[in-house]
Write a protein that holds these residues in place. Sequence first.
Motif, short mmCIF file in Angstrom:
data_model
loop_
_atom_site.label_atom_id
_atom_site.label_comp_id
_atom_site.label_asym_id
_atom_site.label_seq_id
_atom_site.Cartn_x
_atom_site.Cartn_y
_atom_site.Cartn_z
N PRO A 87 0.80 -1.24 0.00
CA PRO A 87 0.00 0.00 0.00
C PRO A 87 0.83 1.29 0.00
CG PRO A 87 -0.03 -1.01 2.17
CD PRO A 87 0.63 -1.99 1.25
N GLU A 88 2.09 1.19 0.39
CA GLU A 88 2.95 2.39 0.40
C GLU A 88 3.12 2.93 -1.02
OE1 GLU A 88 3.88 3.84 3.00
OE2 GLU A 88 3.70 2.36 4.60
N ARG A 89 3.22 2.05 -2.00
CA ARG A 89 3.38 2.49 -3.38
C ARG A 89 2.10 2.36 -4.20
NH1 ARG A 89 8.77 -0.74 -5.25
NH2 ARG A 89 7.56 -2.46 -4.33
N ASP A 90 1.24 1.40 -3.82
CA ASP A 90 0.05 1.11 -4.62
C ASP A 90 -1.15 1.90 -4.11
OD1 ASP A 90 1.56 -0.59 -6.12
OD2 ASP A 90 0.83 -2.42 -5.17
N ASP A 91 -1.21 3.16 -4.51
CA ASP A 91 -2.39 3.96 -4.17
C ASP A 91 -3.48 3.66 -5.20
OD1 ASP A 91 -1.52 5.25 -6.45
OD2 ASP A 91 -0.96 7.11 -5.42
N VAL A 92 -4.60 4.38 -5.11
CA VAL A 92 -5.74 4.12 -5.99
C VAL A 92 -5.35 4.28 -7.46
CG1 VAL A 92 -8.00 4.98 -6.70
CG2 VAL A 92 -7.49 4.70 -4.27
N ALA A 93 -4.60 5.35 -7.78
CA ALA A 93 -4.22 5.60 -9.18
C ALA A 93 -3.32 4.49 -9.71
CB ALA A 93 -3.52 6.96 -9.29
N ALA A 94 -2.35 4.05 -8.91
CA ALA A 94 -1.44 3.00 -9.35
C ALA A 94 -2.17 1.69 -9.58
CB ALA A 94 -0.33 2.82 -8.32
N VAL A 95 -3.09 1.36 -8.68
CA VAL A 95 -3.85 0.12 -8.83
C VAL A 95 -4.78 0.20 -10.04
CG1 VAL A 95 -5.56 -1.38 -7.74
CG2 VAL A 95 -3.67 -0.47 -6.39
N ALA A 96 -5.39 1.37 -10.25
CA ALA A 96 -6.29 1.54 -11.40
C ALA A 96 -5.55 1.33 -12.71
CB ALA A 96 -6.92 2.93 -11.36
N LYS A 97 -4.35 1.88 -12.81
CA LYS A 97 -3.55 1.70 -14.02
C LYS A 97 -3.16 0.24 -14.20
CE LYS A 97 0.77 3.26 -16.18
NZ LYS A 97 1.97 4.11 -16.01
N TYR A 98 -2.87 -0.44 -13.12
CA TYR A 98 -2.40 -1.82 -13.17
C TYR A 98 -3.49 -2.79 -13.61
CZ TYR A 98 0.18 -5.99 -11.62
OH TYR A 98 0.84 -7.19 -11.56
N VAL A 99 -4.67 -2.70 -13.02
CA VAL A 99 -5.72 -3.70 -13.30
C VAL A 99 -6.25 -3.58 -14.72
CG1 VAL A 99 -6.39 -3.89 -10.87
CG2 VAL A 99 -7.57 -2.25 -12.35
N ARG A 100 -6.05 -2.44 -15.38
CA ARG A 100 -6.50 -2.30 -16.76
C ARG A 100 -5.78 -3.26 -17.70
NH1 ARG A 100 -6.63 3.47 -15.78
NH2 ARG A 100 -4.59 3.70 -16.80
N GLU A 101 -4.64 -3.78 -17.27
CA GLU A 101 -3.86 -4.68 -18.12
C GLU A 101 -4.41 -6.10 -18.12
OE1 GLU A 101 0.24 -4.50 -17.03
OE2 GLU A 101 0.23 -2.33 -16.77
N PHE A 102 -5.42 -6.37 -17.30
CA PHE A 102 -5.90 -7.74 -17.16
C PHE A 102 -7.38 -7.82 -17.53
CE2 PHE A 102 -2.32 -6.99 -14.29
CZ PHE A 102 -1.42 -7.92 -14.79
N HIS A 103 -8.16 -8.52 -16.75
CA HIS A 103 -9.58 -8.73 -17.10
C HIS A 103 -10.38 -7.45 -16.86
CE1 HIS A 103 -13.62 -10.49 -17.03
NE2 HIS A 103 -13.09 -11.50 -17.70
N PRO A 104 -11.36 -7.14 -17.75
CA PRO A 104 -12.15 -5.90 -17.57
C PRO A 104 -12.96 -5.86 -16.29
CG PRO A 104 -13.05 -7.28 -19.34
CD PRO A 104 -11.70 -7.84 -19.00
N ARG A 105 -13.27 -7.02 -15.70
CA ARG A 105 -14.01 -7.01 -14.44
C ARG A 105 -13.09 -7.03 -13.22
NH1 ARG A 105 -17.33 -10.95 -16.64
NH2 ARG A 105 -16.65 -12.57 -15.19
N LEU A 106 -11.79 -7.11 -13.43
CA LEU A 106 -10.88 -7.18 -12.29
C LEU A 106 -10.95 -5.90 -11.46
CD1 LEU A 106 -8.58 -8.63 -10.75
CD2 LEU A 106 -6.97 -7.50 -12.32
N LEU A 107 -11.23 -6.08 -10.16
CA LEU A 107 -11.24 -4.96 -9.22
C LEU A 107 -9.95 -4.98 -8.42
CD1 LEU A 107 -14.82 -4.73 -7.62
CD2 LEU A 107 -13.67 -3.00 -9.00
N GLY A 108 -9.31 -3.82 -8.33
CA GLY A 108 -8.12 -3.70 -7.52
C GLY A 108 -8.45 -3.01 -6.21
N LEU A 109 -7.93 -3.53 -5.11
CA LEU A 109 -8.22 -3.00 -3.78
C LEU A 109 -6.93 -2.57 -3.10
CD1 LEU A 109 -10.80 -5.68 -2.54
CD2 LEU A 109 -11.27 -3.52 -3.68
N THR A 110 -7.00 -1.43 -2.42
CA THR A 110 -5.88 -0.94 -1.64
C THR A 110 -6.43 -0.27 -0.38
OG1 THR A 110 -3.86 0.41 -1.70
CG2 THR A 110 -5.79 1.30 -2.83
N GLY A 111 -5.55 0.29 0.41
CA GLY A 111 -5.97 0.93 1.66
C GLY A 111 -4.75 1.36 2.45
N SER A 112 -4.96 1.69 3.68
CA SER A 112 -3.85 2.04 4.55
C SER A 112 -3.06 0.77 4.88
CB SER A 112 -4.36 2.68 5.84
OG SER A 112 -5.04 1.72 6.63
#
Length: 219
Positions: free
Chosen positions: A122-147
């Motif tokens: 979570p230190e590096r994977d904020d919402v924007a980073a996870v959003a960019k990452y999951v687009r590379e895989f399945h269209p229904r893939l949800l990425g989750l992050t937090g503190s």
Amino acid sequence: SPGSGPRFPLRTRLLVTFLFGGGVVAVWLYLRREKAQREKLMRIEELKKVAVGQGDFRLVDHTGRPRSKADFKGRWVLLYFGFTHCPDICPETLERMSRAVELLDREPRLPQVQPLFVTVDPERDDVAAVAKYVREFHPRLLGLTGSPEEVREAGRAYRVYYSAGPKDEDDDYIVDHTVIIYLLGPDGLFLDFYNRSKTEEQIAQSVKGHMDTYKSLLS
């Protein structure tokens, strides 16, 4: 014959036989239900003892929407913990998980499977980073992050091990972590897991088998 007991009409004898047989069937059905109920309670207790994914989690998805495990009740879920800077294992696993979901999507009779990715960085994977990452895989893939604390709680619920390695001269580092895809049933309970040796075909076949035999343990 002479000396024998009283004879009953055929209709009476058939009725007695029917009632007796019906009573036996009713007892058998009752005992069968009782056995099934005992087995169900034992299975619930076994899952509680294993304590895999029994707790809740409160994270944020890659669109910024708060999410908890309750949001996915009633759905089949394939869940993977990883991190976006992972050089090879995480992309390979998410590709395999995505292809398994695609194989299942080819059969309209089957319910849709929700693929989930939870970061362990979570230190590096904020919402924007996870959003960019999951687009590379399945269209229904949800990425989750937090503190860090929220991610730690989610990992603990699924007994996921992860530990950040030493930083290099560019402040980059690798996170050592459990490499497992988890299958959750519609009641939110852990049903199965798939390690790196399982192909997408084997994963899809296993999920189909669980769907065909599924009975909620909480209803």
